[in-house]
Design an enzyme around this catalytic site. Structure first.
Site, PDB file in Angstrom:
ATOM      1  N   HIS A   1      19.118  40.071  37.014  1.00 59.02           N
ATOM      2  CA  HIS A   1      20.133  40.452  36.010  1.00 59.02           C
ATOM      3  C   HIS A   1      21.395  41.014  36.665  1.00 59.02           C
ATOM      4  O   HIS A   1      22.117  41.791  36.043  1.00 59.02           O
ATOM      5  CB  HIS A   1      19.580  41.487  35.016  1.00 59.02           C
ATOM      6  CG  HIS A   1      18.206  41.186  34.516  1.00 59.02           C
ATOM      7  ND1 HIS A   1      17.961  40.508  33.347  1.00 59.02           N
ATOM      8  CD2 HIS A   1      16.982  41.429  35.059  1.00 59.02           C
ATOM      9  CE1 HIS A   1      16.657  40.373  33.179  1.00 59.02           C
ATOM     10  NE2 HIS A   1      16.037  40.919  34.206  1.00 59.02           N
TER      11      HIS A   1
ATOM     12  N   SER B   1      48.095  36.507  47.551  1.00 59.09           N
ATOM     13  CA  SER B   1      48.720  36.496  46.231  1.00 59.09           C
ATOM     14  C   SER B   1      50.229  36.495  46.436  1.00 59.09           C
ATOM     15  O   SER B   1      50.735  37.102  47.379  1.00 59.09           O
ATOM     16  CB  SER B   1      48.287  37.732  45.454  1.00 59.09           C
ATOM     17  OG  SER B   1      49.285  38.104  44.519  1.00 59.09           O
TER      18      SER B   1
ATOM     19  N   LYS C   1      46.204  41.319  48.652  1.00 57.67           N
ATOM     20  CA  LYS C   1      45.119  40.470  48.179  1.00 57.67           C
ATOM     21  C   LYS C   1      44.595  39.455  49.197  1.00 57.67           C
ATOM     22  O   LYS C   1      45.340  38.920  50.005  1.00 57.67           O
ATOM     23  CB  LYS C   1      45.602  39.692  46.943  1.00 57.67           C
ATOM     24  CG  LYS C   1      45.752  40.572  45.721  1.00 57.67           C
ATOM     25  CD  LYS C   1      44.424  40.859  45.057  1.00 57.67           C
ATOM     26  CE  LYS C   1      44.115  39.692  44.189  1.00 57.67           C
ATOM     27  NZ  LYS C   1      43.460  39.924  42.968  1.00 57.67           N
TER      28      LYS C   1
ATOM     29  N   GLU D   1      36.001  29.816  44.292  1.00 55.29           N
ATOM     30  CA  GLU D   1      36.257  29.642  42.852  1.00 55.29           C
ATOM     31  C   GLU D   1      36.381  28.164  42.505  1.00 55.29           C
ATOM     32  O   GLU D   1      35.912  27.713  41.452  1.00 55.29           O
ATOM     33  CB  GLU D   1      37.534  30.378  42.452  1.00 55.29           C
ATOM     34  CG  GLU D   1      37.415  31.904  42.580  1.00 55.29           C
ATOM     35  CD  GLU D   1      38.781  32.568  42.464  1.00 55.29           C
ATOM     36  OE1 GLU D   1      39.135  32.964  41.358  1.00 55.29           O
ATOM     37  OE2 GLU D   1      39.488  32.676  43.480  1.00 55.29           O
TER      38      GLU D   1
END
Ligand code: ARG
Length: 470
Positions: A168, A289, A295, A302
């Protein structure tokens, strides 16, 4: 036969099939009908199929040896032209089959017109796609093996690095980082098995089924099957031109594999986030970024996650195209190649990117160790201790340990930081020895059951895998 004659006859009708037509198709008809932008990827396979077919026609005395020679010379020349980038693909000629046949006419004249004896584009296209997929499956298998090797290298370096295992996405029990990597090695092995099965079943030859009913010419289908590396000719001509389950099988296996990759991709997204900081992607596989200078984004992970959606979409596309189609060929089936090629490209890129990311992944052992010991991850070990050392039934041991966890929570302490006296107020049978099982290292090391996470187990699994993959 001039070049123009090949493309159109008087009135502009198609010279390859336009005998009963007086006029040319509308440009919209041409646009919806043409598949050349997609199926030109099968040029090599189409040439191989034609070459095998021509050789068989000559061997069976259906065409003359001179015609066969001319055809083979022309096909070889076309292959060279395509390789050189010298071949102009024409939309008016619809697909790769007619583009090649028309060019063959330009090159060798009348003999070209004999190549299509005893075959149809229906068996031709099914043959080409099977040949194309066979090579594609071989390339995917190589990429999967490379990916497995990258995971095993990482598993070997981190076989006794302990991290939290999750259920979980809540800290559950400590596991070896290597064990986590080997879980994906197992998945990839099953993916390879699925692709291998797909290859076995697809390796039959549709060529010679002709349009749908077979042919009256005395052809030798074993000969073309052999020449093209197929196991055997397909036994039913209707099935041979109608079947696309081989493509569906490929897309199913690709979807499952992509879903596997997406799970590891998601873990990379989670693990590289500041809240976890378990691992870091190298500069090669991170992006910045445009506004936030600090970043480092896991874009490749992704995108692997997203490609799984795309590949599953490709499977769905072809399932829906095939659904309800009566036998035999319907033009709907021309839409089979785009999802197959798209899924192949997306899967290859995903696999290569995952191999790249895992090959130079930075491991934050301190963060993994800290997280492995947090969140009462060794509570099960305490319960097991009560069962083993004090003969407490597991259900009761579970309950007592739960109360001890609650006590630790109120004192804002880890389990091993609790005092024995405090623990004994709940479970008087506990002794000092219990602290030995409360470290994440001890917890993982104790899981020696077959398939369990003990670093020793992981080590022997790594040895087995290295042997299998060498
Ligand atoms: N371009 C077609 C396809 O990919 C080739 C087969 C055409 N057959 C036909 N009967 N029109 O499916």
């Amino acid at each position: 036969m001039t070049k123009d004659n090949n493309i159109s006859k008087a009135g502009g009708a198609n010279a390859l099939w336009g005998g009963r037509f007086d006029g040319a198709p509308s440009s919209i008809m041409e646009a919806i009908n043409a598949s050349i932008d997609v199926d030109r990827r099968m040029a090599t396979q189409d040439l191989a199929g034609s070459s095998a077919h021509a050789a068989m026609l000559a061997a069976c005395a259906i065409i003359s040896d001179e015609d066969e020679k001319a055809i083979q010379r022309g096909l070889a020349e076309i292959g060279a032209q395509i390789a050189r980038g010298d071949f102009t693909f024409s939309t008016a000629l619809e697909d790769i089959h007619m583009n090649i046949e028309a060019r063959l006419g330009d090159l060798v004249g009348e003999a070209a017109g004999r190549l299509h004896t005893a075959r149809s584009r229906n068996d031709q296209v099914a043959t080409d796609l099977r040949l194309w997929l066979r090579d594609a499956l071989d390339s995917i298998d190589t990429l999967l093996a490379d990916f497995q090797r990258a995971l095993i290298t990482l598993a070997e370096a981190e076989f006794d690095t302990i991290m939290p295992g999750f259920t979980h996405l809540q800290s559950a029990q400590p596991v070896s980082f290597g064990h986590h990597m080997l879980a994906y090695v197992e998945m990839m092995a099953r993916d390879r098995g699925r692709f291998t099965d797909t290859r076995k079943r697809l390796n039959e030859n549709p060529l010679g089924a002709a349009a749908l009913a077979g042919t009256a010419y005395p052809i030798d289908r074993d000969m073309t099957a052999n020449a093209l590396g197929f196991e055997r000719p397909m036994a039913n001509s209707l099935d041979a031109v109608s079947a696309r389950d081989f493509a569906l099988e490929f897309l199913s296996a690709a979807s499952i594999c992509a879903v596997h990759l997406s799970r590891l991709a998601e873990e990379l997204v989670i693990w590289t986030s500041a809240g976890f900081a378990f691992v870091s992607l190298s500069d090669q596989f991170s992006t910045g970024s445009s506004i936030m200078p600090q970043k480092r984004n896991p874009d490749a992970a992704e995108l692997v996650r997203a490609k799984a959606g795309r590949i599953c979409g490709d499977l769905n596309t072809l399932l829906m195209v095939m659904k309800g189609l009566p036998l035999a060929y319907s033009k709907d089936m021309q839409e089979d190649k785009e999802p197959v090629f798209d899924a192949y490209d997306a899967l290859c890129l995903s696999l290569t990117a995952m191999t790249g990311m895992m090959s130079d992944l930075g491991i934050n052992r301190a963060a993994l160790a800290a997280a492995a010991g947090a969140a009462y991850s060794t509570a099960t070990d305490m319960a097991d201790w009560l069962v083993r050392e004090a003969s407490v039934p597991f259900r009761d041991a579970h309950h007592l340990t739960g109360q001890i966890v609650k006590l630790a929570e109120t004192q804002n302490k880890t389990l091993s930081a609790l005092s024995l006296t405090d623990m004994q107020t709940i479970a008087p049978m506990l002794t000092e020895d219990v602290f030995d099982v409360l470290t994440p290292q001890a917890s993982a090391a104790s899981r020696t059951s077959f398939g369990g996470t003990s670093p020793q187990n992981v080590k022997s699994q790594i040895e087995l895998w290295k042997e299998k993959l060498s």
